[in-house]
Scaffold this motif. Structure first.
Motif, PDB file in Angstrom:
ATOM      1  N   ASN A 322      10.087  -1.822   4.473  1.00 28.85           N
ATOM      2  CA  ASN A 322       9.507  -1.539   5.780  1.00 28.85           C
ATOM      3  C   ASN A 322       8.320  -2.477   6.047  1.00 28.85           C
ATOM      4  OD1 ASN A 322       8.196  -0.405   8.007  1.00 28.85           O
ATOM      5  ND2 ASN A 322       8.766   1.686   7.395  1.00 28.85           N
ATOM      6  N   PRO A 323       8.343  -3.208   7.172  1.00 31.52           N
ATOM      7  CA  PRO A 323       7.222  -4.123   7.461  1.00 31.52           C
ATOM      8  C   PRO A 323       5.882  -3.388   7.479  1.00 31.52           C
ATOM      9  CG  PRO A 323       9.041  -4.493   8.992  1.00 31.52           C
ATOM     10  CD  PRO A 323       9.408  -3.287   8.185  1.00 31.52           C
ATOM     11  N   GLU A 324       5.909  -2.130   7.842  1.00 31.43           N
ATOM     12  CA  GLU A 324       4.654  -1.357   7.875  1.00 31.43           C
ATOM     13  C   GLU A 324       4.111  -1.122   6.461  1.00 31.43           C
ATOM     14  OE1 GLU A 324       5.317   2.186  10.187  1.00 31.43           O
ATOM     15  OE2 GLU A 324       6.066   0.982  11.876  1.00 31.43           O
ATOM     16  N   THR A 325       5.028  -0.967   5.514  1.00 32.22           N
ATOM     17  CA  THR A 325       4.580  -0.813   4.123  1.00 32.22           C
ATOM     18  C   THR A 325       3.889  -2.090   3.661  1.00 32.22           C
ATOM     19  OG1 THR A 325       6.525   0.557   3.729  1.00 32.22           O
ATOM     20  CG2 THR A 325       5.339  -0.219   1.781  1.00 32.22           C
ATOM     21  N   LEU A 326       4.504  -3.235   3.991  1.00 31.59           N
ATOM     22  CA  LEU A 326       3.905  -4.518   3.624  1.00 31.59           C
ATOM     23  C   LEU A 326       2.543  -4.687   4.283  1.00 31.59           C
ATOM     24  CD1 LEU A 326       7.067  -6.822   3.836  1.00 31.59           C
ATOM     25  CD2 LEU A 326       5.729  -6.336   1.778  1.00 31.59           C
ATOM     26  N   ALA A 327       2.455  -4.316   5.550  1.00 28.21           N
ATOM     27  CA  ALA A 327       1.198  -4.467   6.279  1.00 28.21           C
ATOM     28  C   ALA A 327       0.126  -3.539   5.700  1.00 28.21           C
ATOM     29  CB  ALA A 327       1.413  -4.178   7.767  1.00 28.21           C
ATOM     30  N   ALA A 328       0.503  -2.317   5.361  1.00 28.33           N
ATOM     31  CA  ALA A 328      -0.479  -1.333   4.917  1.00 28.33           C
ATOM     32  C   ALA A 328      -0.903  -1.540   3.461  1.00 28.33           C
ATOM     33  CB  ALA A 328       0.076   0.087   5.097  1.00 28.33           C
ATOM     34  N   HIS A 329       0.066  -1.883   2.598  1.00 29.15           N
ATOM     35  CA  HIS A 329      -0.232  -1.922   1.160  1.00 29.15           C
ATOM     36  C   HIS A 329      -0.165  -3.325   0.564  1.00 29.15           C
ATOM     37  CE1 HIS A 329      -0.011   2.484   0.978  1.00 29.15           C
ATOM     38  NE2 HIS A 329       1.029   2.385   1.806  1.00 29.15           N
ATOM     39  N   GLY A 330       0.468  -4.255   1.258  1.00 27.94           N
ATOM     40  CA  GLY A 330       0.625  -5.594   0.724  1.00 27.94           C
ATOM     41  C   GLY A 330       1.909  -5.707  -0.097  1.00 27.94           C
ATOM     42  N   ALA A 331       2.326  -6.958  -0.350  1.00 24.86           N
ATOM     43  CA  ALA A 331       3.569  -7.189  -1.104  1.00 24.86           C
ATOM     44  C   ALA A 331       3.409  -6.758  -2.563  1.00 24.86           C
ATOM     45  CB  ALA A 331       3.963  -8.659  -1.029  1.00 24.86           C
ATOM     46  N   VAL A 332       2.182  -6.890  -3.085  1.00 30.18           N
ATOM     47  CA  VAL A 332       1.942  -6.462  -4.462  1.00 30.18           C
ATOM     48  C   VAL A 332       1.357  -5.052  -4.437  1.00 30.18           C
ATOM     49  CG1 VAL A 332       0.779  -6.994  -6.633  1.00 30.18           C
ATOM     50  CG2 VAL A 332       1.593  -8.855  -5.163  1.00 30.18           C
ATOM     51  N   SER A 333       2.239  -4.066  -4.410  1.00 32.96           N
ATOM     52  CA  SER A 333       1.796  -2.670  -4.363  1.00 32.96           C
ATOM     53  C   SER A 333       2.927  -1.814  -4.900  1.00 32.96           C
ATOM     54  CB  SER A 333       1.465  -2.258  -2.926  1.00 32.96           C
ATOM     55  OG  SER A 333       2.640  -2.304  -2.125  1.00 32.96           O
ATOM     56  N   GLU A 334       2.570  -0.644  -5.412  1.00 36.01           N
ATOM     57  CA  GLU A 334       3.618   0.257  -5.898  1.00 36.01           C
ATOM     58  C   GLU A 334       4.508   0.704  -4.738  1.00 36.01           C
ATOM     59  OE1 GLU A 334       2.908   3.027  -9.161  1.00 36.01           O
ATOM     60  OE2 GLU A 334       0.825   2.343  -9.200  1.00 36.01           O
ATOM     61  N   ALA A 335       3.915   0.896  -3.553  1.00 30.96           N
ATOM     62  CA  ALA A 335       4.721   1.314  -2.397  1.00 30.96           C
ATOM     63  C   ALA A 335       5.815   0.281  -2.110  1.00 30.96           C
ATOM     64  CB  ALA A 335       3.816   1.499  -1.178  1.00 30.96           C
ATOM     65  N   THR A 336       5.455  -0.992  -2.147  1.00 30.39           N
ATOM     66  CA  THR A 336       6.438  -2.043  -1.843  1.00 30.39           C
ATOM     67  C   THR A 336       7.518  -2.145  -2.919  1.00 30.39           C
ATOM     68  OG1 THR A 336       4.886  -3.320  -0.508  1.00 30.39           O
ATOM     69  CG2 THR A 336       6.730  -4.533  -1.475  1.00 30.39           C
ATOM     70  N   VAL A 337       7.139  -2.154  -4.196  1.00 29.49           N
ATOM     71  CA  VAL A 337       8.180  -2.288  -5.229  1.00 29.49           C
ATOM     72  C   VAL A 337       9.120  -1.083  -5.238  1.00 29.49           C
ATOM     73  CG1 VAL A 337       7.119  -3.950  -6.796  1.00 29.49           C
ATOM     74  CG2 VAL A 337       6.590  -1.522  -7.068  1.00 29.49           C
ATOM     75  N   ARG A 338       8.624   0.094  -4.889  1.00 34.68           N
ATOM     76  CA  ARG A 338       9.511   1.262  -4.808  1.00 34.68           C
ATOM     77  C   ARG A 338      10.570   1.034  -3.728  1.00 34.68           C
ATOM     78  NH1 ARG A 338       6.945   5.805  -7.450  1.00 34.68           N
ATOM     79  NH2 ARG A 338       8.329   7.255  -6.378  1.00 34.68           N
ATOM     80  N   GLU A 339      10.109   0.526  -2.580  1.00 35.04           N
ATOM     81  CA  GLU A 339      11.069   0.265  -1.495  1.00 35.04           C
ATOM     82  C   GLU A 339      12.026  -0.871  -1.862  1.00 35.04           C
ATOM     83  OE1 GLU A 339       9.477  -0.037   2.443  1.00 35.04           O
ATOM     84  OE2 GLU A 339       8.220   1.740   2.208  1.00 35.04           O
ATOM     85  N   MET A 340      11.526  -1.852  -2.594  1.00 37.15           N
ATOM     86  CA  MET A 340      12.398  -2.954  -3.033  1.00 37.15           C
ATOM     87  C   MET A 340      13.506  -2.407  -3.938  1.00 37.15           C
ATOM     88  SD  MET A 340       9.537  -5.933  -3.910  1.00 37.15           S
ATOM     89  CE  MET A 340      10.697  -7.062  -4.713  1.00 37.15           C
TER      90      MET A 340
END
Lengths: 418, 418
Positions: A322-340
């Motif tokens: 989700n682009p919003e996840t990237l915007a809110a937490h950054g590419a290096v974040s647990e939120a982003t890797v979970r979505e990946m």
């Protein structure tokens, strides 16, 4: 028990002294000799000059009763070893007919013309016993000279390894009546050497006198090797294996194998046994995680594929982040890797997905997320697990350490066998 | 010109003799010493036993005028080097205050308590000159003993390398007034060493007497190194560079760099200069190609991502390969890799795509397509180029060779600079 000989390893070749080649042969030989209870007293790397080789031979036989020599057996002018050895033993080179037929057979098989230099590969000093080279043209040579054993082998690693394993090691064991030795290897991940040592201190100090423990650490992984020496009682191996339940009780959760296989092979077996498929979604590891998983022969049974998503655009389009996840937490974040991980599992239709994102360096760090900040995630149909850690020892080491760490996360997160 | 000294490298530590650690330090030192014109006479790896270290020191000073020692400088009991050296030089250990403050500073920075063993790192033999360790706690030591130079350095590779580069090599150059030496490196790919030698035979034999050529081959790549020694005339480097146009005229198409960088960095520069993005579609290389491309710092500027498609299903779904192509030609075919490259280019929206498919082994070969059969493709907006070849030297080597070969295909296929 007869006194065991010391061994000297002698590697010959200017390319070693110039640093053009890293000597990996000596480490292999040292490991294999240790397994049969023989100590390496010294490793000497010397040039291609005859006088320097001869001086080194004289010194080696003063230090050791076995001298294992590699290198200088090729067909070209600068390969002097067997000429030097013939001179050293005051003998001459003679044609060894079985070797000649072996070399002729190799050339016939590849349909290549045989030159005189190739034929000369079958010349050996008259006083040697030929050590068969199953995978090459240059024969090995075993000399027994006034109580000292000299063995000359090719420098090509896979030729030397085959000779050592098939012929030289068994022959040394027989020649010197080395004691029976057994090894038990226990492989751990997810815990450092010193913490491990603390957890098993009492177990280690209670080991029988004929069993020694070695810690062999590498990046994110510690190998424990028990070496047992024959004490005259039966079933040495069985008695060593009986030591393991007490070890498992202390560090069982960190053990990934009780044999000498790498972590990627161990998790491969876990996947195959569960009939699960896997894929990876990689940012900072840049394909290295997929490479490790696919380095195991037969991995195509469970490894389906990967998406390496260096750009955010690919994280969004190919992995459904989700682009919003990237915007809110950054590419290096647990939120982003979970979505990946979850996105990859869905898009590739695999049972299990792994995801990595991090700042491998040397650039790209921020005060908030310094170089070496790494996030990893595991996803299967039941759960998604993520971790964040910091590890900064240079770009390549960061990538390797991340890979070991996520393979271990996979190991501990997989569902139990049905 | 004074006579140049020979060098002996001595590495200390049981872990080397047991083969638990592969000695990469010696190769680095050998390379760096060659660059300043010094010859390594011998490399000796010895145990942690004091008596064996002393014997080795005595022998080394007979062979060489410079003895470079690594290892045995840690804070634990089995690290004996400096105690042995103090005994060898009949002196005592004294506290080196600047080193003590340096060690204290390191512990303060990491907020860790400093133990007595850490303080003892600053003890050095009274007759040495301390060699500053910019990246660790164990100081290096320079001894000048009756005309022989001994230098003791830590065995940790990055500490040793920093000391060599910053201090030891310049000090050796000054001490022995080594002649000025210049190096010019020319890197080639896509041609074997012997073919290369044939193409430049006349050029090589016409080189001036003070310029030597070395061939340094690795998998799929040959490095040519010219070493020029000061001949008393001005502008040695300029005169060496004037030799290059004639070399380029003979082998220009194979040259990927005229400096010491790997092929993946060279193609990275080509992509960046053209402002092109790249992605990879990998079957047999299993992510290794992406790993190589992303091993270059700053590669996120042009590398966008990859799809590792081990299963045919993923080749179809993620890369748009036509199931009929797979059925008619198989996964390992030029037809399939062309579709993989074109599909990836489209799906990831990158300018340039690379694709690999092959039988890495050890299993999976057929009479028609034996293990080692590899297909590769390059696609950009103007063209798709594919190649098939066979290369079988074991799974990992097959993967590495394929990666070098396709990086070279990328190099020669990229459009010229606008």
């Amino acid at each position: 028990m007869p006194l065991l000989p010391d061994v000297e390893i002698m590697t010959i070749g200017d390319e070693l002294l110039y640093g053009q080649v890293i000597d990996t042969n000596s480490a292999f030989m040292g490991q294999e000799l240790a397994k049969i209870g023989l100590r390496v007293r010294q490793i000497s790397s010397v040039s291609d000059r005859a006088s320097e080789i001869i001086t080194a031979l004289d010194l080696a036989r003063q230090r050791a009763q076995v001298v294992l020599i590699t290198g200088g057996l090729g067909p070209t002018k600068d390969d002097l070893t067997k000429h030097v050895l013939a001179g050293y033993f005051k003998t001459e080179l003679v044609m060894h007919e079985p070797t000649l037929r072996h070399v002729e057979g190799i050339f016939a098989r590849f349909n290549r013309p045989m030159l005189d230099v190739n034929r000369q590969q079958a010349l050996v000093p008259a006083n040697c016993e030929v050590v068969f080279n199953a995978v090459g043209t240059a024969p090995g040579m075993w000399f027994d000279d006034q109580g000292t054993v000299f063995v000359s082998m090719p420098g090509v690693p896979f030729e030397m390894k085959r000779m050592m394993t098939d012929i030289v090691l068994p022959k040394l064991q027989a020649h010197f009546q080395t004691p029976a030795i057994e090894h038990v290897v226990v492989q751990t991940a997810g815990i450092g050497e010193s913490f491990l040592a603390e957890l098993i201190e009492d177990w280690e100090s209670a080991l029988p006198a004929n069993v020694k423990l070695a810690y062999l650490p590498s990046l994110g992984n510690v190998r424990l090797r028990l070496t047992g020496t024959d004490d005259g009682h039966p079933d040495l191996r069985g008695r060593m294996e009986a030591l393991l339940p007490a070890l498992r009780a202390r560090i069982g959760e960190y053990i990934f194998a009780e044999e000498d296989i790498p972590l990627e092979a161990a998790v491969g077996r876990l996947l195959a046994a569960r009939n699960l498929t896997i894929g990876t979604a990689e940012s900072c590891t840049g394909g290295f995680l997929a490479h490790k998983l696919t380095s195991v022969p037969g991995s195509s049974q469970y490894f389906m594929g990967s998406v390496v998503a260096y750009s955010n655009d690919i994280k969004i389009k190919q992995l459904g982040v989700n682009p919003e996840t990237l915007a809110a937490h950054g590419a290096v974040s647990e939120a982003t890797v979970r979505e990946m991980a979850e996105g990859l599992r869905h898009n590739l239709g695999v049972d299990v997905a792994l995801a990595t994102s991090g700042i491998a360096g040397p650039d790209g760090g921020t005060p908030d997320k310094p170089v070496g900040t790494i996030c990893i995630a595991y996803a299967d149909q039941h759960q998604t697990v993520s971790r964040q850690f910091t590890f900064n020892r240079g770009r390549q080491i960061n990538v390797e350490y991340t890979t070991t760490t996520i393979l271990n996360l996979l190991r501990v997160s997989l569902p139990p066998l049905a």
